[in-house]
Design an enzyme around this catalytic site. Sequence first.
Site, PDB file in Angstrom:
ATOM      1  N   GLU A 292       0.841  -1.200   0.000  1.00 31.26           N
ATOM      2  CA  GLU A 292       0.000   0.000   0.000  1.00 31.26           C
ATOM      3  C   GLU A 292       0.880   1.255   0.000  1.00 31.26           C
ATOM      4  O   GLU A 292       0.686   2.169  -0.795  1.00 31.26           O
ATOM      5  CB  GLU A 292      -0.898  -0.022   1.247  1.00 31.26           C
ATOM      6  CG  GLU A 292      -1.760   1.204   1.404  1.00 31.26           C
ATOM      7  CD  GLU A 292      -2.801   1.309   0.307  1.00 31.26           C
ATOM      8  OE1 GLU A 292      -3.631   0.392   0.199  1.00 31.26           O
ATOM      9  OE2 GLU A 292      -2.779   2.278  -0.461  1.00 31.26           O
ATOM     10  N   ASP A 296       1.215   4.069  -2.993  1.00 31.79           N
ATOM     11  CA  ASP A 296       0.855   5.466  -2.758  1.00 31.79           C
ATOM     12  C   ASP A 296       1.998   6.417  -3.103  1.00 31.79           C
ATOM     13  O   ASP A 296       1.795   7.418  -3.798  1.00 31.79           O
ATOM     14  CB  ASP A 296       0.412   5.666  -1.298  1.00 31.79           C
ATOM     15  CG  ASP A 296      -0.810   4.833  -0.936  1.00 31.79           C
ATOM     16  OD1 ASP A 296      -1.415   4.235  -1.850  1.00 31.79           O
ATOM     17  OD2 ASP A 296      -1.149   4.758   0.255  1.00 31.79           O
ATOM     18  N   SER A 509      -7.377   2.129  -3.405  1.00 37.19           N
ATOM     19  CA  SER A 509      -6.068   2.516  -2.882  1.00 37.19           C
ATOM     20  C   SER A 509      -5.181   3.110  -3.968  1.00 37.19           C
ATOM     21  O   SER A 509      -4.298   3.912  -3.671  1.00 37.19           O
ATOM     22  CB  SER A 509      -5.337   1.267  -2.384  1.00 37.19           C
ATOM     23  OG  SER A 509      -5.775   0.923  -1.127  1.00 37.19           O
ATOM     24  N   ASP A 551     -17.028  11.637 -17.297  1.00 35.30           N
ATOM     25  CA  ASP A 551     -18.163  10.953 -16.674  1.00 35.30           C
ATOM     26  C   ASP A 551     -18.070   9.452 -16.965  1.00 35.30           C
ATOM     27  O   ASP A 551     -17.865   9.052 -18.112  1.00 35.30           O
ATOM     28  CB  ASP A 551     -19.466  11.536 -17.255  1.00 35.30           C
ATOM     29  CG  ASP A 551     -20.697  11.106 -16.467  1.00 35.30           C
ATOM     30  OD1 ASP A 551     -20.532  10.447 -15.427  1.00 35.30           O
ATOM     31  OD2 ASP A 551     -21.816  11.439 -16.911  1.00 35.30           O
ATOM     32  N   ILE A 552     -18.193   8.644 -15.944  1.00 33.90           N
ATOM     33  CA  ILE A 552     -18.169   7.182 -16.116  1.00 33.90           C
ATOM     34  C   ILE A 552     -19.622   6.716 -16.073  1.00 33.90           C
ATOM     35  O   ILE A 552     -20.331   6.972 -15.087  1.00 33.90           O
ATOM     36  CB  ILE A 552     -17.367   6.492 -14.983  1.00 33.90           C
ATOM     37  CG1 ILE A 552     -16.038   7.198 -14.713  1.00 33.90           C
ATOM     38  CG2 ILE A 552     -17.183   5.002 -15.276  1.00 33.90           C
ATOM     39  CD1 ILE A 552     -15.049   7.216 -15.840  1.00 33.90           C
ATOM     40  N   GLY A 570     -23.791  11.577 -15.198  1.00 36.86           N
ATOM     41  CA  GLY A 570     -23.803  12.456 -14.027  1.00 36.86           C
ATOM     42  C   GLY A 570     -23.268  11.727 -12.808  1.00 36.86           C
ATOM     43  O   GLY A 570     -22.649  10.673 -12.908  1.00 36.86           O
ATOM     44  N   ASP A 572     -22.954   9.431  -9.590  1.00 36.31           N
ATOM     45  CA  ASP A 572     -23.515   8.165  -9.110  1.00 36.31           C
ATOM     46  C   ASP A 572     -22.656   7.647  -7.957  1.00 36.31           C
ATOM     47  O   ASP A 572     -21.478   8.007  -7.840  1.00 36.31           O
ATOM     48  CB  ASP A 572     -23.578   7.139 -10.260  1.00 36.31           C
ATOM     49  CG  ASP A 572     -22.230   6.939 -10.920  1.00 36.31           C
ATOM     50  OD1 ASP A 572     -21.328   6.382 -10.270  1.00 36.31           O
ATOM     51  OD2 ASP A 572     -22.048   7.358 -12.094  1.00 36.31           O
TER      52      ASP A 572
END
Length: 593
Positions: A292, A296, A509, A551-552, A570, A572
């Site tokens: 992790e 990062d 992550s 937008d996905i 839009g 979600d």
Amino acid sequence: MVRLQSYVLLGFTAFALAAASPATKRRTPLIKDSLPQVPRGWTLHRAAPAHHMIKLRIGLPQSNFAELEKALHEVSDPAHPRYGAHLSKEEVEELVAPHPESLDLVEDWLISHGFDVATLDRSPAKDWITIIVPVHQAESMLDTKYNVYKHEATGMELVRTQSYSLPEYLFEHVDVIQPTTMFGGGMRAMDTTSHIELDDSEPGASAAADDCTNTRITVACLQDLYKTKGYVPKVPGKNKIGITGYLEQYANFADLKQFYQAYVPAAVDSKFDVKLIHGGKNDQNLSLAGEEANLDVQYAGGISYPTPNIFWSTGGSPPFIPDLVTPTNTNEPYADWLDYVLGLSAEELPQTITTSYGDDEQTVPRDYAIRVCNELAQLGARGVTLFYSSGDFGVGGNNKTRNTCITNDGTNTVSFLPAFPASCPYVTAVGGTTNLTEVAVNFSGGGFSNYFPTPDYQKKEVESYLEKIGSTYDGLYNRTGRGYPDVAALGTSFRIIYQGRDVGIGGTSASSPAFAAVISLVNDALIAKGRPPLGWLNPWLYSTGYAALNDITSGSNPGCNTTGFAAGPGWDPVTGFGSPNFEKILALLDLEK
Ligand SMILES: *[C@@H]1O[C@H](CO)[C@@H](O)[C@H](O)[C@H]1NC(C)=O
Ligand SMILES: *[C@@H]1O[C@H](CO)[C@@H](O)[C@H](O)[C@H]1NC(C)=O
Ligand SMILES: *[C@@H]1O[C@H](CO)[C@@H](O)[C@H](O)[C@H]1NC(C)=O
Ligand SMILES: *[C@@H]1O[C@H](CO)[C@@H](O)[C@H](O)[C@H]1NC(C)=O
Ligand SMILES: *[C@@H]1O[C@H](CO)[C@@H](O)[C@H](O)[C@H]1NC(C)=O
Ligand SMILES: *[C@@H]1O[C@H](CO)[C@@H](O)[C@H](O)[C@H]1NC(C)=O
């Protein structure tokens, strides 16, 4: 001692002096917080050893929080004349300082238990007092019994109680005392799906840095996709990005160097700056590098280079041995990190911070979660943009099975389980997408808070989404809660160097540092023009910023034996408004690349 005597006397004459002052109110202990049952997944193991030391944090009400909140909204709202006029550390501290009466009464209570108020450990705004006491003393102060509880799945042990009490007159002067009823095993890394996806035998490792496929994402791929390619940060002396680390996840310098050699050659001589908080460590033994932490720093650093990166390693993680007399493990990483970061000066505080950790909201007591969220608001007021990954289990709880979807409130109701701190309205929660065409990834955490109501800035979007889904999932989620995530970014197949190996990794992550790094570059461009950084992003995002995102519109986040919420045009609760387009964001802010 004199004060102690007068305190006791007042107690005896309480009836005679009724209502003369709050101090004369009833001293009978009343239950301040309690749990209906031992939280799911935990068992009561044995009574806590009487001499085990615990570190109690006492949260005093922030008397002017409403004013801080108002200021935060004004300085974060592009339509407000105060937009961008972020508050100083001192201004924030003044607004959250407790009322003098609260300070006096809590101090009197502590004096009556033998404390010397001159030496109390306090937060900069004096809104937290920390004391270290043996269990038997905490038990008498809080009229309770502490036990050792064991987490069945991990074997982790905690010293906690299922209820605690305070004299009634203190109720309005103490928000919360922990650790008492908080069982959230601290922040568990949301990295359960940031599992290693491929090993070194896959073609990923030997391909060129900018060779991008659905199963091979690199820094160059994200620079391309999010249109940051070619942007050269202008003010690395002023702009910074902060990366939080918990759970003894160490970010490794040698791995970073190898990563930069392979994927970001220009950055090969740079590294992050490590700050240790509350016993956090920085062990550079390669076999202790954390996936992790490496993910990062490699992505936040790679995308934002040469913007300085700060990696905070906060201590206090399992395994915990409750018989130790040293209170090294209070499992309160939120509080330890917040104390530290809120104490930083304007020059030290990064403008953008990313966190890839969290837990089920229900494992954090409501009063404590609200308090932590209010402290995150303080960072927003100072102009910091906070990103949190939205979780890796769709609408299900923080558990790989994803079908652990039962409330902890004693009713054992089947319910979607929101994540915290993603559910705090003052952070920007980042969901996940997959594939170069970007569709919602099926693990993307999302849903609605049970603690925080829908904030005004997203009412319109939440209402229109709920209207669209009608009665689907009625009873499984909270229609009046804060909806999250706010945004999304790719979260699968990131190539990282982990313990010397080139491997693929995924999870929200990965999404949070990727989105944060892009916004850090926007902050760079703003600061270079002498303008303030974006600060708390959501009011800008929901009023104008959304137009600059991709937008996905397909995919969903299954869990709890359902197909979860569906992404659509839009906002979600799977991908928020979508992924960043750096060029469009700059144009919207009237900036040039
Ligand atoms: C996840 O859920 C399963 C099934 O309810 C349970 O057996 C397991 O202990 C849980 N794991 C964790 C880490 O809580
Ligand atoms: C590095 O950590 C591993 C695993 O804990 C340990 O076996 C090894 O001795 C450590 N190496 C050094 C140089 O400390
Ligand atoms: C991603 O792309 C692969 C082909 O590379 C396809 O099989 C898969 O269905 C796509 N994933 C989603 C969630 O659409
Ligand atoms: C999510 O997608 C992955 C890869 O496409 C698939 O293996 C997995 O079964 C899916 N999980 C759920 C809960 O739909
Ligand atoms: C739903 O959310 C509201 C607003 O935050 C809260 O007051 C309420 O307690 C929540 N309901 C449940 C069942 O948690
Ligand atoms: C989901 O389905 C499994 C298998 O039928 C069942 O054991 C589990 O209790 C269900 N979980 C929920 C939350 O309904």
